[in-house]
Design an enzyme around this catalytic site. Structure first.
Site, PDB file in Angstrom:
ATOM      1  N   SER A  30       0.820  -1.213   0.000  1.00  0.00           N
ATOM      2  CA  SER A  30       0.000   0.000   0.000  1.00  0.00           C
ATOM      3  C   SER A  30       0.856   1.266   0.000  1.00  0.00           C
ATOM      4  O   SER A  30       1.925   1.307   0.616  1.00  0.00           O
ATOM      5  CB  SER A  30      -0.883   0.004   1.251  1.00  0.00           C
ATOM      6  OG  SER A  30      -1.458   1.269   1.449  1.00  0.00           O
ATOM      7  N   HIS A  60     -13.345  -2.297  -2.632  1.00  0.00           N
ATOM      8  CA  HIS A  60     -12.502  -1.911  -1.506  1.00  0.00           C
ATOM      9  C   HIS A  60     -12.923  -2.661  -0.228  1.00  0.00           C
ATOM     10  O   HIS A  60     -12.862  -2.131   0.874  1.00  0.00           O
ATOM     11  CB  HIS A  60     -12.595  -0.394  -1.291  1.00  0.00           C
ATOM     12  CG  HIS A  60     -11.295   0.251  -0.881  1.00  0.00           C
ATOM     13  ND1 HIS A  60     -10.459   0.869  -1.766  1.00  0.00           N
ATOM     14  CD2 HIS A  60     -10.693   0.382   0.329  1.00  0.00           C
ATOM     15  CE1 HIS A  60      -9.403   1.358  -1.118  1.00  0.00           C
ATOM     16  NE2 HIS A  60      -9.519   1.061   0.157  1.00  0.00           N
ATOM     17  N   LYS A 103      -7.358  -0.417  -9.982  1.00  0.00           N
ATOM     18  CA  LYS A 103      -8.073  -1.167  -8.928  1.00  0.00           C
ATOM     19  C   LYS A 103      -9.284  -0.379  -8.444  1.00  0.00           C
ATOM     20  O   LYS A 103      -9.149   0.798  -8.090  1.00  0.00           O
ATOM     21  CB  LYS A 103      -7.124  -1.411  -7.751  1.00  0.00           C
ATOM     22  CG  LYS A 103      -7.779  -2.002  -6.503  1.00  0.00           C
ATOM     23  CD  LYS A 103      -6.726  -2.330  -5.449  1.00  0.00           C
ATOM     24  CE  LYS A 103      -7.308  -2.932  -4.196  1.00  0.00           C
ATOM     25  NZ  LYS A 103      -7.850  -1.947  -3.257  1.00  0.00           N
ATOM     26  N   TYR A 116      -1.911   5.634  -4.373  1.00  0.00           N
ATOM     27  CA  TYR A 116      -2.949   6.631  -4.149  1.00  0.00           C
ATOM     28  C   TYR A 116      -2.398   7.945  -4.675  1.00  0.00           C
ATOM     29  O   TYR A 116      -1.224   8.272  -4.423  1.00  0.00           O
ATOM     30  CB  TYR A 116      -3.228   6.796  -2.642  1.00  0.00           C
ATOM     31  CG  TYR A 116      -4.185   5.800  -2.050  1.00  0.00           C
ATOM     32  CD1 TYR A 116      -5.372   5.461  -2.692  1.00  0.00           C
ATOM     33  CD2 TYR A 116      -3.924   5.222  -0.799  1.00  0.00           C
ATOM     34  CE1 TYR A 116      -6.266   4.560  -2.120  1.00  0.00           C
ATOM     35  CE2 TYR A 116      -4.812   4.334  -0.226  1.00  0.00           C
ATOM     36  CZ  TYR A 116      -5.982   4.001  -0.888  1.00  0.00           C
ATOM     37  OH  TYR A 116      -6.858   3.121  -0.320  1.00  0.00           O
ATOM     38  N   THR A 152      -5.243   2.823  -7.415  1.00  0.00           N
ATOM     39  CA  THR A 152      -6.557   2.645  -6.777  1.00  0.00           C
ATOM     40  C   THR A 152      -7.436   3.844  -7.083  1.00  0.00           C
ATOM     41  O   THR A 152      -7.048   4.988  -6.838  1.00  0.00           O
ATOM     42  CB  THR A 152      -6.388   2.466  -5.254  1.00  0.00           C
ATOM     43  OG1 THR A 152      -5.605   1.292  -5.023  1.00  0.00           O
ATOM     44  CG2 THR A 152      -7.737   2.306  -4.560  1.00  0.00           C
TER      45      THR A 152
HETATM   46  C1  LIG Z   1      -7.583  -2.245   6.799  1.00  0.00           C
HETATM   47  C2  LIG Z   1      -7.636  -2.085   5.308  1.00  0.00           C
HETATM   48  C3  LIG Z   1      -6.823  -1.151   4.696  1.00  0.00           C
HETATM   49  C4  LIG Z   1      -6.831  -1.022   3.300  1.00  0.00           C
HETATM   50  N1  LIG Z   1      -5.963  -0.153   2.703  1.00  0.00           N
HETATM   51  C5  LIG Z   1      -5.921  -0.070   1.350  1.00  0.00           C
HETATM   52  C6  LIG Z   1      -4.959   0.743   0.707  1.00  0.00           C
HETATM   53  O1  LIG Z   1      -4.129   1.370   1.347  1.00  0.00           O
HETATM   54  N2  LIG Z   1      -4.980   0.794  -0.643  1.00  0.00           N
HETATM   55  C7  LIG Z   1      -5.884   0.083  -1.399  1.00  0.00           C
HETATM   56  O2  LIG Z   1      -5.883   0.158  -2.619  1.00  0.00           O
HETATM   57  N3  LIG Z   1      -6.800  -0.717  -0.793  1.00  0.00           N
HETATM   58  C8  LIG Z   1      -6.820  -0.824   0.547  1.00  0.00           C
HETATM   59  N4  LIG Z   1      -7.719  -1.659   1.146  1.00  0.00           N
HETATM   60  C9  LIG Z   1      -8.615  -2.483   0.307  1.00  0.00           C
HETATM   61  C10 LIG Z   1      -7.971  -3.818  -0.026  1.00  0.00           C
HETATM   62  O3  LIG Z   1      -6.887  -3.650  -0.904  1.00  0.00           O
HETATM   63  C11 LIG Z   1      -8.971  -4.781  -0.686  1.00  0.00           C
HETATM   64  O4  LIG Z   1      -9.583  -4.129  -1.777  1.00  0.00           O
HETATM   65  C12 LIG Z   1     -10.037  -5.291   0.281  1.00  0.00           C
HETATM   66  O5  LIG Z   1      -9.526  -5.452   1.570  1.00  0.00           O
HETATM   67  C13 LIG Z   1     -10.588  -6.605  -0.222  1.00  0.00           C
HETATM   68  O6  LIG Z   1     -11.592  -7.093   0.606  1.00  0.00           O
HETATM   69  P1  LIG Z   1     -11.363  -8.183   1.763  1.00  0.00           P
HETATM   70  O7  LIG Z   1     -10.734  -7.466   2.903  1.00  0.00           O
HETATM   71  O8  LIG Z   1     -12.743  -8.628   2.057  1.00  0.00           O
HETATM   72  O9  LIG Z   1     -10.474  -9.265   1.212  1.00  0.00           O
HETATM   73  C14 LIG Z   1      -7.712  -1.817   2.527  1.00  0.00           C
HETATM   74  C15 LIG Z   1      -8.521  -2.752   3.160  1.00  0.00           C
HETATM   75  C16 LIG Z   1      -8.489  -2.903   4.522  1.00  0.00           C
HETATM   76  C17 LIG Z   1      -9.349  -3.971   5.163  1.00  0.00           C
END
Ligand SMILES: Cc1cc2nc3c(=O)[nH]c(=O)nc-3n(C[C@H](O)[C@H](O)[C@H](O)COP(=O)(O)O)c2cc1C
Length: 387
Positions: A105, A275, A251, A129, A155
């Site tokens: 990330s 997300h 994404k 980002y 993203t």
């Molecule tokens: C705690 C947390 C932080 C996240 N931070 C980012 C991030 O920094 N950048 C991003 O593109 N997606 C982020 N996401 C989304 C994840 O990349 C992903 O799309 C999502 O967690 C998928 O769903 P799942 O948790 O049910 O597997 C985050 C998700 C969570 C749970």
């Protein structure tokens, strides 16, 4: 016993203070999308083929010239260092050990160079980002290129942050000022609190070029509040193309029109994602949006999916619908909370074992062949959807 991914979540809940667990676990608004991601995956059925030779099983897939041990990987998760000190590095090492890709990330707490170097053999993608000051993104992309990340993942579903009520109630924002409730919470989780105190407050390490001058508290708070550049459009892909010559993925796409636009503007891959239910609560489950995107893309670029994936059979469902692979966000983080690098490896190994068993029982022992298996059964119709 850690037999299913729910066991990892339970362990994580026991180990983490409430505000950290909720930050990972929570979704936006009513958390309807969060629930829908699971419902839609649960409702999808696969009809197996019997009497097939399944003595040889191949779980692996090739993506952008690299072989993955299974068609699943670790999605980008910001603030992993809050879950466990050096969380980003531990995730990358676990991915390397399990032969799956890791997406780092922008909001990681370790510098991208350090994560890349800690697991040089792993497939590592850098998530981007784009904040208001585009020079931040530019220096991240330049450094990611120099550190030889395998792909860049832009993203696009965070023009503003989703309204995450759990975080609001827990006072989770920067500058972090713990109230009485949080102090009690911390005291109730001494192992986490001591480790966190020894490691120091995790910062967003990628925002500045030079490690010696950390980003201002305002810029760090803006990233946690997900204050992004709302002027980003499809034309902006050309700007990134000039900075990045490797695979460029987008994404956070859910609609077929957007998928077609991404292809037209030169994206090399897509991640169908909501997300993890953390942004717009009224959107479809990612797995429900996948077939429309697959149709629009017509095989021109690989399509990945995430949001709600917890089991090897979930991964098989994504592939049966035409995805190249699925990513998981929360599951590896629960593994990280439960047992550090070993916990992440265990969670990935569980998904792998489930995926293998699913392929054998489906009578399609090669991951690559799932898309052509005619396996998807739609209960709303009366027969198999394909074949
Ligand atoms: C705690 C947390 C932080 C996240 N931070 C980012 C991030 O920094 N950048 C991003 O593109 N997606 C982020 N996401 C989304 C994840 O990349 C992903 O799309 C999502 O967690 C998928 O769903 P799942 O948790 O049910 O597997 C985050 C998700 C969570 C749970």
């Amino acid at each position: 016993m850690l037999l299913r991914t729910a066991d990892f979540r339970r362990r994580a809940r026991a180990r983490l203070p409430r505000f950290v667990f909720d930050y990972v676990d929570g979704g936006a608004e009513d958390e309807a999308c969060l629930a829908r991601n699971r419902q839609a995956l649960d409702e999808l059925r696969l009809v197996p083929h019997v009497m097939r030779d399944t003595r040889e099983v191949d779980l692996s897939v090739e993506v952008f010239g690299r072989r993955w041990s299974m068609p699943a990987g670790i999605a980008p998760v910001g603030f992993a260092g809050l879950v466990r000190p050096a969380g980003d590095v531990l995730l990358a090492k676990a991915a390397a050990a399990q032969g799956v890709p890791f997406v780092l990330s922008t909001a990681s707490n370790a510098r991208l160079e350090a994560v890349r170097a800690a697991a040089p053999q792993a497939v590592q993608w850098m998530q981007l980002y784009v904040m208001g000051d585009r020079s931040i993104a530019e220096q991240i992309v330049r450094r990611a290129r120099e550190a030889r990340f395998d792909a860049l993942v832009l993203t696009v579903d965070v023009a503003v942050s989703g309204m995450r009520e759990r975080d609001m109630r827990n006072g989770f924002r920067l500058p972090f000022r713990p109230g009485l409730r949080t102090a009690i919470d911390l005291a109730a989780h001494p192992a986490w609190s001591i480790a966190a105190a020894l490691a120091g407050t995790p910062g967003f390490a990628n925002l500045v070029e030079a490690p010696s001058t950390p980003a201002s508290p305002q810029v760090q708070a803006a990233l946690l509040a997900r204050a992004m550049d709302r002027g980003l459009t499809w034309e902006s892909l050309a700007w990134l193309r000039r900075l990045w010559d490797g695979p460029l993925l987008v994404k956070g796409v859910l609609g077929p029109g957007d998928a077609a636009a991404a292809v037209a503007h030169g994206a090399d891959g897509l991640v169908v994602s909501n997300h993890g239910g953390r942004q717009l609560d009224v959107v479809p489950a990612a797995i429900s949006a996948l077939p429309g995107v697959i149709d629009a893309v017509r095989g021109r670029i690989p399509v990945f999916v995430d949001s709600g994936f917890r089991r090897g059979s979930d991964v098989a469902k994504a592939l049966a619908l035409g995805a190249t692979a699925a990513f998981m966000g929360r599951l590896p983080i629960w593994g990280l909370a439960a047992g550090g690098q070993a916990g992440v490896e265990q969670a990935l190994a569980l998904v792998k074992a489930e995926f293998e068993r699913t392929l054998i029982l489906l009578g399609v022992p090669h991951a690559d062949a799932l898309a052509h298996g005619g396996l998807v059964f739609d209960e709303r119709r009366t027969g198999a959807a394909d074949e």
